[in-house]
Design a protein around this motif. Structure first.
Motif, PDB file in Angstrom:
ATOM      1  N   PHE A  92      -0.075 -11.374   9.507  1.00  0.00           N
ATOM      2  CA  PHE A  92      -0.804 -12.068   8.233  1.00  0.00           C
ATOM      3  C   PHE A  92      -1.820 -12.856   8.373  1.00  0.00           C
ATOM      4  O   PHE A  92      -1.837 -13.510   9.550  1.00  0.00           O
ATOM      5  CB  PHE A  92       0.502 -12.719   7.297  1.00  0.00           C
ATOM      6  N   SER A  93      -2.752 -12.809   7.439  1.00  0.00           N
ATOM      7  CA  SER A  93      -3.824 -13.468   7.204  1.00  0.00           C
ATOM      8  C   SER A  93      -4.317 -13.963   6.013  1.00  0.00           C
ATOM      9  O   SER A  93      -3.728 -13.196   4.815  1.00  0.00           O
ATOM     10  CB  SER A  93      -5.064 -12.991   7.952  1.00  0.00           C
ATOM     11  N   VAL A  94      -5.058 -14.758   5.377  1.00  0.00           N
ATOM     12  CA  VAL A  94      -5.541 -15.266   4.289  1.00  0.00           C
ATOM     13  C   VAL A  94      -6.245 -13.976   3.643  1.00  0.00           C
ATOM     14  O   VAL A  94      -7.333 -13.773   4.237  1.00  0.00           O
ATOM     15  CB  VAL A  94      -6.148 -16.373   4.103  1.00  0.00           C
ATOM     16  N   PHE A  95      -6.121 -13.220   2.882  1.00  0.00           N
ATOM     17  CA  PHE A  95      -6.933 -12.197   2.244  1.00  0.00           C
ATOM     18  C   PHE A  95      -7.725 -12.910   1.209  1.00  0.00           C
ATOM     19  O   PHE A  95      -9.159 -12.550   1.266  1.00  0.00           O
ATOM     20  CB  PHE A  95      -6.160 -11.132   1.376  1.00  0.00           C
ATOM     21  N   TYR A  96      -7.627 -13.774   0.239  1.00  0.00           N
ATOM     22  CA  TYR A  96      -8.474 -14.195  -0.564  1.00  0.00           C
ATOM     23  C   TYR A  96      -8.030 -15.767  -1.091  1.00  0.00           C
ATOM     24  O   TYR A  96      -6.779 -15.706  -1.272  1.00  0.00           O
ATOM     25  CB  TYR A  96      -8.487 -13.475  -1.865  1.00  0.00           C
TER      26      TYR A  96
ATOM     27  N   ARG B 103      -3.609 -18.664  -3.255  1.00  0.00           N
ATOM     28  CA  ARG B 103      -4.210 -17.523  -2.388  1.00  0.00           C
ATOM     29  C   ARG B 103      -3.340 -16.542  -2.332  1.00  0.00           C
ATOM     30  O   ARG B 103      -2.204 -16.253  -2.572  1.00  0.00           O
ATOM     31  CB  ARG B 103      -4.267 -18.150  -0.990  1.00  0.00           C
ATOM     32  N   VAL B 104      -3.818 -15.487  -1.907  1.00  0.00           N
ATOM     33  CA  VAL B 104      -3.330 -13.992  -1.359  1.00  0.00           C
ATOM     34  C   VAL B 104      -3.402 -13.814   0.027  1.00  0.00           C
ATOM     35  O   VAL B 104      -4.421 -13.853   0.553  1.00  0.00           O
ATOM     36  CB  VAL B 104      -3.792 -13.002  -2.283  1.00  0.00           C
TER      37      VAL B 104
ATOM     38  N   SER C  78       0.894  -1.274  -0.097  1.00  0.00           N
ATOM     39  CA  SER C  78       0.077   0.202  -0.079  1.00  0.00           C
ATOM     40  C   SER C  78       0.974   1.248  -0.202  1.00  0.00           C
ATOM     41  O   SER C  78       2.141   1.145   0.423  1.00  0.00           O
ATOM     42  CB  SER C  78      -0.915  -0.107   1.134  1.00  0.00           C
ATOM     43  N   ASN C  79       0.317   2.265  -0.322  1.00  0.00           N
ATOM     44  CA  ASN C  79       1.073   3.630  -0.363  1.00  0.00           C
ATOM     45  C   ASN C  79       1.579   4.078   0.879  1.00  0.00           C
ATOM     46  O   ASN C  79       2.780   4.571   1.221  1.00  0.00           O
ATOM     47  CB  ASN C  79       0.163   4.926  -1.034  1.00  0.00           C
ATOM     48  N   ASP C  80       0.718   3.841   1.808  1.00  0.00           N
ATOM     49  CA  ASP C  80       1.454   4.150   3.218  1.00  0.00           C
ATOM     50  C   ASP C  80       2.438   3.114   3.787  1.00  0.00           C
ATOM     51  O   ASP C  80       2.963   3.394   5.013  1.00  0.00           O
ATOM     52  CB  ASP C  80       0.261   4.241   4.338  1.00  0.00           C
ATOM     53  N   GLY C  81       2.520   2.078   2.917  1.00  0.00           N
ATOM     54  CA  GLY C  81       3.592   0.905   3.675  1.00  0.00           C
ATOM     55  C   GLY C  81       3.181   0.087   4.714  1.00  0.00           C
ATOM     56  O   GLY C  81       3.778  -0.817   5.332  1.00  0.00           O
ATOM     57  N   ASP C  82       1.753   0.194   5.231  1.00  0.00           N
ATOM     58  CA  ASP C  82       1.226  -0.592   6.263  1.00  0.00           C
ATOM     59  C   ASP C  82       0.422  -1.872   5.998  1.00  0.00           C
ATOM     60  O   ASP C  82      -0.107  -2.462   6.704  1.00  0.00           O
ATOM     61  CB  ASP C  82       0.366   0.294   7.079  1.00  0.00           C
ATOM     62  N   THR C  83       0.310  -1.825   4.588  1.00  0.00           N
ATOM     63  CA  THR C  83      -0.372  -3.261   4.033  1.00  0.00           C
ATOM     64  C   THR C  83       0.541  -4.025   3.181  1.00  0.00           C
ATOM     65  O   THR C  83       1.039  -3.013   2.154  1.00  0.00           O
ATOM     66  CB  THR C  83      -1.799  -2.853   3.597  1.00  0.00           C
ATOM     67  N   LEU C  84       0.920  -5.051   3.093  1.00  0.00           N
ATOM     68  CA  LEU C  84       1.461  -5.820   2.281  1.00  0.00           C
ATOM     69  C   LEU C  84       0.833  -7.102   1.765  1.00  0.00           C
ATOM     70  O   LEU C  84       0.197  -8.014   2.553  1.00  0.00           O
ATOM     71  CB  LEU C  84       3.004  -6.353   2.846  1.00  0.00           C
ATOM     72  N   TYR C  85       0.714  -7.211   0.247  1.00  0.00           N
ATOM     73  CA  TYR C  85       0.011  -8.363  -0.102  1.00  0.00           C
ATOM     74  C   TYR C  85       1.017  -9.281  -0.708  1.00  0.00           C
ATOM     75  O   TYR C  85       1.789  -8.932  -1.334  1.00  0.00           O
ATOM     76  CB  TYR C  85      -1.001  -7.781  -1.159  1.00  0.00           C
ATOM     77  N   VAL C  86       0.872 -10.812  -0.427  1.00  0.00           N
ATOM     78  CA  VAL C  86       1.866 -11.616  -1.112  1.00  0.00           C
ATOM     79  C   VAL C  86       0.975 -12.837  -1.680  1.00  0.00           C
ATOM     80  O   VAL C  86      -0.010 -13.421  -1.137  1.00  0.00           O
ATOM     81  CB  VAL C  86       2.615 -12.346   0.050  1.00  0.00           C
ATOM     82  N   ALA C  87       1.613 -12.976  -3.101  1.00  0.00           N
ATOM     83  CA  ALA C  87       0.832 -14.081  -3.864  1.00  0.00           C
ATOM     84  C   ALA C  87       1.575 -15.178  -3.486  1.00  0.00           C
ATOM     85  O   ALA C  87       2.470 -15.449  -3.702  1.00  0.00           O
ATOM     86  CB  ALA C  87       0.896 -13.815  -5.274  1.00  0.00           C
ATOM     87  N   GLU C  88       0.774 -16.389  -2.845  1.00  0.00           N
ATOM     88  CA  GLU C  88       1.213 -17.600  -2.548  1.00  0.00           C
ATOM     89  C   GLU C  88       0.857 -18.653  -3.875  1.00  0.00           C
ATOM     90  O   GLU C  88      -0.379 -19.136  -3.679  1.00  0.00           O
ATOM     91  CB  GLU C  88       0.818 -18.122  -1.391  1.00  0.00           C
ATOM     92  N   THR C  89       1.589 -18.971  -4.700  1.00  0.00           N
ATOM     93  CA  THR C  89       1.001 -19.642  -6.034  1.00  0.00           C
ATOM     94  C   THR C  89       0.463 -21.220  -5.795  1.00  0.00           C
ATOM     95  O   THR C  89      -0.367 -21.494  -6.013  1.00  0.00           O
ATOM     96  CB  THR C  89       2.277 -19.898  -7.073  1.00  0.00           C
ATOM     97  N   MET C  90       1.425 -21.821  -4.978  1.00  0.00           N
ATOM     98  CA  MET C  90       1.004 -23.319  -4.594  1.00  0.00           C
ATOM     99  C   MET C  90       0.012 -23.469  -3.695  1.00  0.00           C
ATOM    100  O   MET C  90      -0.778 -24.528  -3.523  1.00  0.00           O
ATOM    101  CB  MET C  90       2.461 -24.173  -4.482  1.00  0.00           C
ATOM    102  N   ARG C  91      -0.280 -22.451  -2.989  1.00  0.00           N
ATOM    103  CA  ARG C  91      -1.724 -22.518  -2.231  1.00  0.00           C
ATOM    104  C   ARG C  91      -2.877 -21.755  -2.686  1.00  0.00           C
ATOM    105  O   ARG C  91      -3.767 -21.753  -2.030  1.00  0.00           O
ATOM    106  CB  ARG C  91      -1.157 -22.171  -0.928  1.00  0.00           C
TER     107      ARG C  91
END
Length: 147
Positions: free
Chosen positions: A63-67, A50-51, A35-48
């Motif tokens: 961290f938690s499962v976003f989608y 999910r994001v 995110s622009n403020d640096g307080d949220t980070l998203y990670v694509a986890e291919t083999m599971r």
């Protein structure tokens, strides 16, 4: 996320060290967006398939499962829009002809899916006004679509 090694001498010398946010717990992380403020980070986890979303609280990311997707192989790349919409490039087996880009709302709901003429989506990016989405795919091609 890089952080300075030490005090002002290290800062002046431009020395940085990468510090782990997630260690030995991911199944093929392949894309990140911040995110622009640096307080949220998203990670694509291919083999599971999910994001994950990490939210900074008290100086640490939680961290938690976003989608959680179903079908296809998994997410390969991410791009975050100014309004918080997360675009997710999804890849599949080479035997599959079409790929997909999912648009997720800031609350983690699927807004829409954008078909892609390749199941090998390598990277995605938005223009500065978030009017166009650029997609790199297998075969050395870059595509553009209006949002």
């Amino acid at each position: 996320m890089a952080s300075l090694v030490g005090g002002s001498a290290d800062q002046k010398a431009g020395r940085y060290v990468l510090q782990p946010l997630l260690k030995d717990c991911l199944a093929h992380p392949s894309g990140i967006a911040v995110s622009n403020d640096g307080d949220t980070l998203y990670v694509a986890e291919t083999m599971r398939n999910r994001v994950l979303r990490g939210v900074r609280m008290a100086g640490a990311f939680h961290f938690s499962v976003f989608y959680q997707f179903s079908g296809m192989l998994g997410p390969s790349c991410l791009a975050l829009g100014k309004d918080g919409t997360l675009f997710v490039g999804r890849i599949d087996s080479p035997k599959v002809v079409l790929g997909q880009i999912a648009a997720l709302s800031p609350t983690g709901s699927l807004i829409r899916s954008i078909p892609c003429p390749s199941a090998s989506i390598k990277g995605i990016s938005l223009d500065s006004e978030n009017k166009f989405l650029f997609v790199s795919i297998g075969g050395g091609k870059v595509l553009k679509t209006k949002l």
